[in-house]
Each structure stands twice: as structure tokens, then as C-alpha cells.
Design an enzyme around this catalytic site. Structure first.
Site, PDB file in Angstrom:
ATOM      1  N   ASN A  67       0.848  -1.197   0.000  1.00  0.00           N
ATOM      2  CA  ASN A  67       0.000   0.000   0.000  1.00  0.00           C
ATOM      3  C   ASN A  67       0.879   1.241   0.000  1.00  0.00           C
ATOM      4  OD1 ASN A  67      -2.693  -1.026  -0.001  1.00  0.00           O
ATOM      5  ND2 ASN A  67      -2.397  -1.680   2.115  1.00  0.00           N
ATOM      6  N   HIS A 122       4.815   5.382  -2.714  1.00  0.00           N
ATOM      7  CA  HIS A 122       6.133   5.611  -3.329  1.00  0.00           C
ATOM      8  C   HIS A 122       6.522   4.409  -4.192  1.00  0.00           C
ATOM      9  CE1 HIS A 122       8.039   9.200  -1.755  1.00  0.00           C
ATOM     10  NE2 HIS A 122       7.552   8.933  -0.552  1.00  0.00           N
ATOM     11  N   ASP A 169      10.566  -7.608  -1.025  1.00  0.00           N
ATOM     12  CA  ASP A 169      11.158  -7.308   0.272  1.00  0.00           C
ATOM     13  C   ASP A 169      12.548  -6.755   0.005  1.00  0.00           C
ATOM     14  OD1 ASP A 169      10.591  -7.212   3.014  1.00  0.00           O
ATOM     15  OD2 ASP A 169      11.980  -8.846   3.407  1.00  0.00           O
ATOM     16  N   TYR A 219      16.223   5.054   3.680  1.00  0.00           N
ATOM     17  CA  TYR A 219      17.649   5.365   3.808  1.00  0.00           C
ATOM     18  C   TYR A 219      18.185   6.191   2.639  1.00  0.00           C
ATOM     19  CZ  TYR A 219      17.402   1.704   7.369  1.00  0.00           C
ATOM     20  OH  TYR A 219      17.062   0.961   8.480  1.00  0.00           O
ATOM     21  N   ASP A 220      17.300   6.621   1.737  1.00  0.00           N
ATOM     22  CA  ASP A 220      17.751   7.372   0.552  1.00  0.00           C
ATOM     23  C   ASP A 220      18.676   8.555   0.865  1.00  0.00           C
ATOM     24  OD1 ASP A 220      16.583   5.709  -1.268  1.00  0.00           O
ATOM     25  OD2 ASP A 220      14.854   6.972  -1.669  1.00  0.00           O
ATOM     26  N   ARG A 240      15.305  -1.750  -6.562  1.00  0.00           N
ATOM     27  CA  ARG A 240      13.931  -2.106  -6.930  1.00  0.00           C
ATOM     28  C   ARG A 240      13.729  -1.951  -8.430  1.00  0.00           C
ATOM     29  NH1 ARG A 240      11.768  -0.944  -2.683  1.00  0.00           N
ATOM     30  NH2 ARG A 240      11.993   1.269  -2.986  1.00  0.00           N
TER      31      ARG A 240
HETATM   32  P1  IMP Z   1      10.472  -2.956   2.118  1.00  0.00           P
HETATM   33  O1  IMP Z   1      10.729  -4.397   2.228  1.00  0.00           O
HETATM   34  O2  IMP Z   1      10.444  -2.481   0.709  1.00  0.00           O
HETATM   35  O3  IMP Z   1       9.269  -2.492   2.910  1.00  0.00           O
HETATM   36  O4  IMP Z   1      11.714  -2.192   2.720  1.00  0.00           O
HETATM   37  C1  IMP Z   1      12.107  -2.330   4.067  1.00  0.00           C
HETATM   38  C2  IMP Z   1      12.807  -1.071   4.500  1.00  0.00           C
HETATM   39  O5  IMP Z   1      13.984  -0.878   3.715  1.00  0.00           O
HETATM   40  C3  IMP Z   1      11.990   0.212   4.327  1.00  0.00           C
HETATM   41  O6  IMP Z   1      11.191   0.475   5.446  1.00  0.00           O
HETATM   42  C4  IMP Z   1      13.079   1.251   4.181  1.00  0.00           C
HETATM   43  O7  IMP Z   1      13.567   1.605   5.445  1.00  0.00           O
HETATM   44  C5  IMP Z   1      14.162   0.496   3.444  1.00  0.00           C
HETATM   45  N1  IMP Z   1      14.050   0.714   1.986  1.00  0.00           N
HETATM   46  C6  IMP Z   1      13.446  -0.084   1.078  1.00  0.00           C
HETATM   47  N2  IMP Z   1      13.541   0.412  -0.155  1.00  0.00           N
HETATM   48  C7  IMP Z   1      14.229   1.571  -0.021  1.00  0.00           C
HETATM   49  C8  IMP Z   1      14.657   2.560  -0.961  1.00  0.00           C
HETATM   50  O8  IMP Z   1      14.413   2.499  -2.172  1.00  0.00           O
HETATM   51  N3  IMP Z   1      15.331   3.592  -0.448  1.00  0.00           N
HETATM   52  C9  IMP Z   1      15.616   3.725   0.867  1.00  0.00           C
HETATM   53  N4  IMP Z   1      15.228   2.844   1.777  1.00  0.00           N
HETATM   54  C10 IMP Z   1      14.548   1.766   1.336  1.00  0.00           C
END
Ligand code: IMP
Length: 191
Positions: free
Chosen positions: A8, A11, A68, A150-151, A177
């Protein structure tokens, strides 16, 4: 082609839409009536991506994918890794996570890190995984207002500014990603 993206996060949705392009109608969890948090009980990114995709498939029977992502920092033995979202607190607090990362790396010269995204795709009941990696370094202070997580601290290899200093298009072209979704697109188009 209609496919559920197990998120959801707006971004992420717009990043993935931009990379996949026309021809795919992405549907969010909310749109298929999944409002609860999907338990992420895996010990690895690969396990969590798979758990999330199977959860959606079992409840909807629809083609779906889940991602993930983790930030893996060399000097911290791969941390925060699978715990990236809840590194500092229990609640997805990006600012607190960034402060903790800077604290943990204080005085450490090896700033090498990578973002890794794993995507599990379930199509017609068959599961497959793809991944995307971007290598870089952790800055000594935050910079930039774009993106999320963390961007503001991540400087991709070959650049001298952070992901948060880049436009969404620039980031998508080289990001973990973006690369994983490009692989996903190939897998979807192969069929
Ligand atoms: P998720 O599995 O995509 O929800 O990512 C887990 C965590 O990794 C997020 O809550 C962010 O803290 C970090 N994260 C994931 N993708 C990015 C990104 O593209 N840029 C910066 N931090 C990211």
C-alpha cells in the site's frame, strides 16, 4: 494484464508502475480487500517476499507479486538487512533509522553497502523469484529530500550524491527495486 502488488506504499507503487510501463494494471492490497499487515516472519528477504506473495495468492487466487528490500552494510555484517524497516524502533521511523545507522558507523571508514530487493511472483499458481542489487556507500550526513527510507544516506556507486538528491526517474534507472522490477517485467513478458 491485472496483477496484485502486495503493497500500500504509494512511493513504491509509482516506482514500480514507472518501470513496468503500460500493459500492466497494478492493483494494491487495499483494492483487493487485504487491510491487515501481512506477517513478515522470515529470516531472510527471500523468505519474506515469498511469505507475502503466498499470503495474497491464498486469499485472492489472483496473480500477484511481493517485494522485500533490505539495506546490507558491510561493516555491520549485513545489518540492518531483513530488519531495515524496524532498525531503530518498532514503527517504520525513517529518521530514527538513519540516525541509528550514522551512530553505528561513527568512526568506521568502510562505508560500503548495498540495497537488495527480492520479488516473488506467483502466476497461475507458480512461484518464481527475481532480485535486484545496487552497490554504494553510506554518507556521513543526510542529503536530499526525494525518495524515502535510507535514501538520504545512500550514495550509489559512480555518483557523488545520494538517492534522495535524485529524481524518481534517475533513481529508478539504477536502483535495487528498479533492477528487480525490470527482471520481473522480463519474466512477465516471456510468458
Ligand atoms: P520494504 O521491504 O520495501 O518495505 O523495505 C524495508 C525497508 O527498507 C523500508 O522500510 C526502508 O527503510 C528500506 N528501503 C526499502 N527500499 C528503499 C529505498 O528504495 N530507499 C531507501 N530505503 C529503502
Amino acid at each position: 494484464m491485472k496483477i496484485v502488488f502486495a503493497t500500500n506504499n504509494t512511493h513504491k507503487l509509482s516506482e514500480v508502475r514507472a518501470v513496468l510501463g503500460e500493459g500492466f494494471e497494478l492493483v494494491t492490497l487495499r483494492e483487493v480487500g487485504i487491510t491487515e499487515d501481512i506477517p513478515e516472519t522470515g529470516a531472510t528477504l527471500d523468505e519474506n517476499a515469498s511469505i507475502k506473495a503466498r499470503y495474497v495468492y491464498e486469499r485472492t487466487g489472483l496473480d500477484c507479486f511481493a517485494d522485500d528490500t533490505g539495506l546490507e552494510v558491510e561493516a555491520l555484517n549485513g545489518a540492518p538487512g531483513v530488519h531495515s524497516a524496524r532498525y531503530a524502533t518498532d514503527g517504520h521511523d525513517f529518521a530514527a533509522n538513519n540516525r541509528k545507522l550514522l551512530r553505528e558507523l561513527n568512526g568506521i571508514t568502510n562505508r560500503r553497502a548495498r540495497f537488495r530487493t527480492v520479488i516473488s511472483l506467483i502466476r497461475g499458481g507458480e512461484e518464481l523469484q527475481v532480485e535486484g542489487i545496487v552497490r554504494g556507500t553510506i554518507a556521513t550526513e543526510e542529503s536530499g529530500n526525494e525518495g524515502f527510507g535510507y535514501d538520504p544516506l545512500f550514495i550509489p556507486e559512480g555518483y557523488d550524491h545520494t538517492f534522495a538528491d535524485m529524481s524518481a526517474d534517475q533513481k529508478n534507472a539504477i536502483s535495487h527495486r528498479g533492477r528487480a522490477v525490470a527482471e520481473l517485467g522480463k519474466a512477465l513478458k516471456e510468458d
